[in-house]
Write a protein that holds these residues in place. Structure first.
Motif, PDB file in Angstrom:
ATOM      1  N   ARG A 284      -0.170   4.397  -8.032  1.00 25.24           N
ATOM      2  CA  ARG A 284      -0.462   2.909  -7.168  1.00 25.24           C
ATOM      3  C   ARG A 284      -0.974   3.641  -5.865  1.00 25.24           C
ATOM      4  NH1 ARG A 284       2.818  -0.996  -8.950  1.00 25.24           N
ATOM      5  NH2 ARG A 284       3.462  -2.556  -7.889  1.00 25.24           N
ATOM      6  N   TYR A 285      -1.023   4.256  -5.856  1.00 21.91           N
ATOM      7  CA  TYR A 285      -1.140   4.613  -4.154  1.00 21.91           C
ATOM      8  C   TYR A 285      -2.483   4.640  -3.825  1.00 21.91           C
ATOM      9  CZ  TYR A 285       2.889   6.501  -1.612  1.00 21.91           C
ATOM     10  OH  TYR A 285       4.101   6.491   0.015  1.00 21.91           O
ATOM     11  N   MET A 378      10.939  11.120  -6.520  1.00 23.55           N
ATOM     12  CA  MET A 378      11.420  10.258  -7.562  1.00 23.55           C
ATOM     13  C   MET A 378      12.410   9.351  -6.939  1.00 23.55           C
ATOM     14  SD  MET A 378      10.353  10.986 -10.209  1.00 23.55           S
ATOM     15  CE  MET A 378      11.508  10.618 -11.701  1.00 23.55           C
ATOM     16  N   GLY A 379      12.465   9.289  -5.911  1.00 22.58           N
ATOM     17  CA  GLY A 379      13.111   8.027  -5.381  1.00 22.58           C
ATOM     18  C   GLY A 379      12.508   7.128  -4.509  1.00 22.58           C
ATOM     19  N   LEU A 380      11.224   7.431  -4.858  1.00 24.72           N
ATOM     20  CA  LEU A 380      10.670   5.800  -4.302  1.00 24.72           C
ATOM     21  C   LEU A 380      10.545   4.751  -5.616  1.00 24.72           C
ATOM     22  CD1 LEU A 380       7.434   7.904  -3.104  1.00 24.72           C
ATOM     23  CD2 LEU A 380       9.151   6.690  -1.122  1.00 24.72           C
ATOM     24  N   GLU A 381      10.486   3.773  -4.954  1.00 24.21           N
ATOM     25  CA  GLU A 381      10.288   2.508  -6.162  1.00 24.21           C
ATOM     26  C   GLU A 381       8.721   1.322  -6.128  1.00 24.21           C
ATOM     27  OE1 GLU A 381      13.563  -0.450  -5.472  1.00 24.21           O
ATOM     28  OE2 GLU A 381      14.823   1.414  -6.149  1.00 24.21           O
ATOM     29  N   ASP A 382       8.073   0.963  -6.314  1.00 25.16           N
ATOM     30  CA  ASP A 382       6.929   0.566  -6.768  1.00 25.16           C
ATOM     31  C   ASP A 382       6.922  -0.864  -5.196  1.00 25.16           C
ATOM     32  OD1 ASP A 382       6.232   1.709  -8.821  1.00 25.16           O
ATOM     33  OD2 ASP A 382       6.269  -0.757 -10.067  1.00 25.16           O
ATOM     34  N   PRO A 383       7.645  -0.878  -3.968  1.00 26.78           N
ATOM     35  CA  PRO A 383       7.628  -2.262  -3.611  1.00 26.78           C
ATOM     36  C   PRO A 383       8.211  -1.125  -2.468  1.00 26.78           C
ATOM     37  CG  PRO A 383       9.880  -3.007  -4.774  1.00 26.78           C
ATOM     38  CD  PRO A 383       9.263  -1.789  -5.261  1.00 26.78           C
ATOM     39  N   ASP A 386       3.851  -0.298  -2.371  1.00 18.13           N
ATOM     40  CA  ASP A 386       3.676  -1.152  -1.319  1.00 18.13           C
ATOM     41  C   ASP A 386       3.805  -1.290   0.213  1.00 18.13           C
ATOM     42  OD1 ASP A 386       2.704  -1.524  -4.136  1.00 18.13           O
ATOM     43  OD2 ASP A 386       4.935  -3.101  -4.502  1.00 18.13           O
ATOM     44  N   ARG A 387       5.377  -1.164   0.101  1.00 14.67           N
ATOM     45  CA  ARG A 387       5.610  -1.290   2.178  1.00 14.67           C
ATOM     46  C   ARG A 387       4.364  -0.449   2.893  1.00 14.67           C
ATOM     47  NH1 ARG A 387      10.856   0.934   4.469  1.00 14.67           N
ATOM     48  NH2 ARG A 387       9.882   0.919   6.765  1.00 14.67           N
ATOM     49  N   VAL A 388       4.563   1.323   1.867  1.00 16.04           N
ATOM     50  CA  VAL A 388       3.198   2.624   2.889  1.00 16.04           C
ATOM     51  C   VAL A 388       2.007   1.616   2.946  1.00 16.04           C
ATOM     52  CG1 VAL A 388       2.719   4.549   2.726  1.00 16.04           C
ATOM     53  CG2 VAL A 388       5.141   3.770   2.143  1.00 16.04           C
ATOM     54  N   CYS A 389       2.050   1.565   1.977  1.00 14.37           N
ATOM     55  CA  CYS A 389       0.043   1.051   1.492  1.00 14.37           C
ATOM     56  C   CYS A 389      -0.063  -0.201   2.477  1.00 14.37           C
ATOM     57  CB  CYS A 389      -0.509   0.373   0.310  1.00 14.37           C
ATOM     58  SG  CYS A 389      -0.270   1.946  -1.187  1.00 14.37           S
ATOM     59  N   GLN A 390       0.614  -1.650   3.003  1.00 13.66           N
ATOM     60  CA  GLN A 390       0.448  -2.647   3.710  1.00 13.66           C
ATOM     61  C   GLN A 390       0.564  -2.128   4.655  1.00 13.66           C
ATOM     62  OE1 GLN A 390      -0.167  -5.577   2.871  1.00 13.66           O
ATOM     63  NE2 GLN A 390      -0.860  -5.623   4.489  1.00 13.66           N
TER      64      GLN A 390
END
Length: 400
Positions: A284-285, A378-383, A386-390
């Motif tokens: 995803r990243y 494993m605690g990361l969720e898709d949002p 997305d927030r890191v990338c944004q």
């Protein structure tokens, strides 16, 4: 050496409440703790019995059902030290390692009496460059030791060919690699021996610290077995091969503690689930940030063909150190924890005095100043991803 988090330390629960995205969260839950406690209680801390359970658990996993012998250790550092001792180095023997690695890689071989030679890395993977190895190899070279940075396979075929042609031994520092593979074979099992980590920063943990030494070349099996049991042939005695065990060689206390083995036995049952999810996060990243790579803002890892990643590390390479540090500060300002990584060993005082290097080490020097690791756990969720990338897109003023 390795950069630590310089902000305020707080629990995972506090981090979530304050809307922080942590760099790492050790993997585990109540179910794993309960099973570990049950195993420990049932076996009354019988280390031999718990170790047998752990070996069965590991071999029950499809990826680890091959022919190698696992030895569970207090840490990956302990595994590396046993590996180095098993080589029985003589004065003047040399070991080639990347400079871009954790000091334990160098320490283990120095302590065992070898000299270390630093070779450069490939920018595409941050792994040992076979061309650099060829330039630095000599008649004194006893071993070549790649790491597989972030769980991405080094050029294992080329390195194996160089080792064979030079009469040296291929060993692997596979600390990042539980669940990672090349051509469906686990990393850490291509060389004569390989060390894997179960530290709490890794994908799967043994409740804090832990490691494993994979012995693929059975010619080292008896030596390793003796070293980890204070230099005695205790394992041969346990297997009925000798009538009593005796002190055979210098050794030490290296075995993983019983509760750690019990915890790891429970954790390994989740390996496929953990690896699959971390790969999803990694991809995803990569998918989102590839647009910035196309525009020249950063570089991403190039995964070799047939390499099975485990999503241990996701990193980006900025154009220079100043930009890297500015982005790190920008992410911090937006409550996202991102970290740099290794300081090249060849530039340290001990690296200069106790080792030698090949050429100017341009790639290593450049990568160390440009690399930034993004949150991965494993605690990361898709949002969260997305927030890191944004936030990274916003840093470059690049709209999506």
């Amino acid at each position: 050496m390795i950069e630590s988090w310089k902000g305020t330390y707080f629990s995972d629960m506090e981090a979530r409440r304050m809307d922080w995205i942590r760099f790492n969260e050790p993997y585990g839950d109540d179910e794993i703790f309960r099973r570990a406690a049950e195993i420990s209680k049932l076996r009354l801390f019988d280390e031999d019995s718990i170790e047998e359970m752990l070996q069965r658990r590991l071999s029950s996993l499809d990826l680890y059902s091959g022919s190698f012998s696992p030895y569970f250790m207090q840490s990956a550092t302990a595994a590396l030290e046993v590996m180095a001792l098993a080589m029985d180095f003589k004065p003047g023997d040399e070991v080639i390692i990347p400079s871009f690695t954790y000091p334990a890689t160098a320490n283990s071989f120095l302590r065992a009496g070898a000299s270390v030679v630093f070779a450069d890395i490939e920018e595409d993977t941050c792994n040992l460059d076979p061309r650099s190895v060829e330039r630095v190899i000599t008649g004194r070279t006893r071993a070549i030791v790649p790491i597989h940075y972030g769980g991405v396979a080094a050029d294992i075929n080329a390195l194996a060919e160089i080792a064979k042609a030079s009469g040296s031994v291929l060993l692997e520092d596979s600390a990042h690699c539980i669940g990672a593979s090349y051509k469906c074979q686990p990393l850490g099992t291509f060389g004569a021996m390989g060390a894997v980590s179960f530290h709490c920063s890794k994908n799967i943990t043994s409740a804090g610290k832990g490691g494993c030494l994979f012995v693929t070349d059975e010619g080292y099996r008896d030596t390793v077995s003796e070293i980890i049991y204070q230099g005695t042939d205790r394992v041969a005695y346990r297997e009925g091969k000798v009538s009593s065990y005796r002190w055979k060689r210098p050794g030490g206390e290296y075995q993983m503690p019983s509760f750690s083995m019990a915890y790891l036995e429970a954790s390994l049952g989740r390996l496929t689930q953990v690896t699959d999810r971390r790969r999803e996060i990694w991809l995803r990243y990569h998918s989102q940030l590839s647009q910035l790579e196309t525009e020249g803002y950063l570089r991403l890892c190039r995964v070799p063909k047939d390499a099975g990643i485990n999503g241990h590390v996701f990193y980006i390479l900025l154009n220079d150190r100043k930009e890297r540090d500015s982005l790190k500060a920008h992410l911090h300002m937006h409550r996202i924890e991102a970290l740099t990584h290794y300081e090249p060993l060849h530039v340290t005082a001990i690296g200069r005095s106790r080792g030698r290097c090949e050429g100017d080490m341009n790639v290593t020097n450049s990568v160390a100043g440009r690399l930034l690791r993004l949150p991965m756990h494993m605690g990361l969720e898709d949002p969260d991803v997305d927030r890191v990338c944004q936030t990274i897109f916003n840093f470059f003023g690049y709209g999506r």
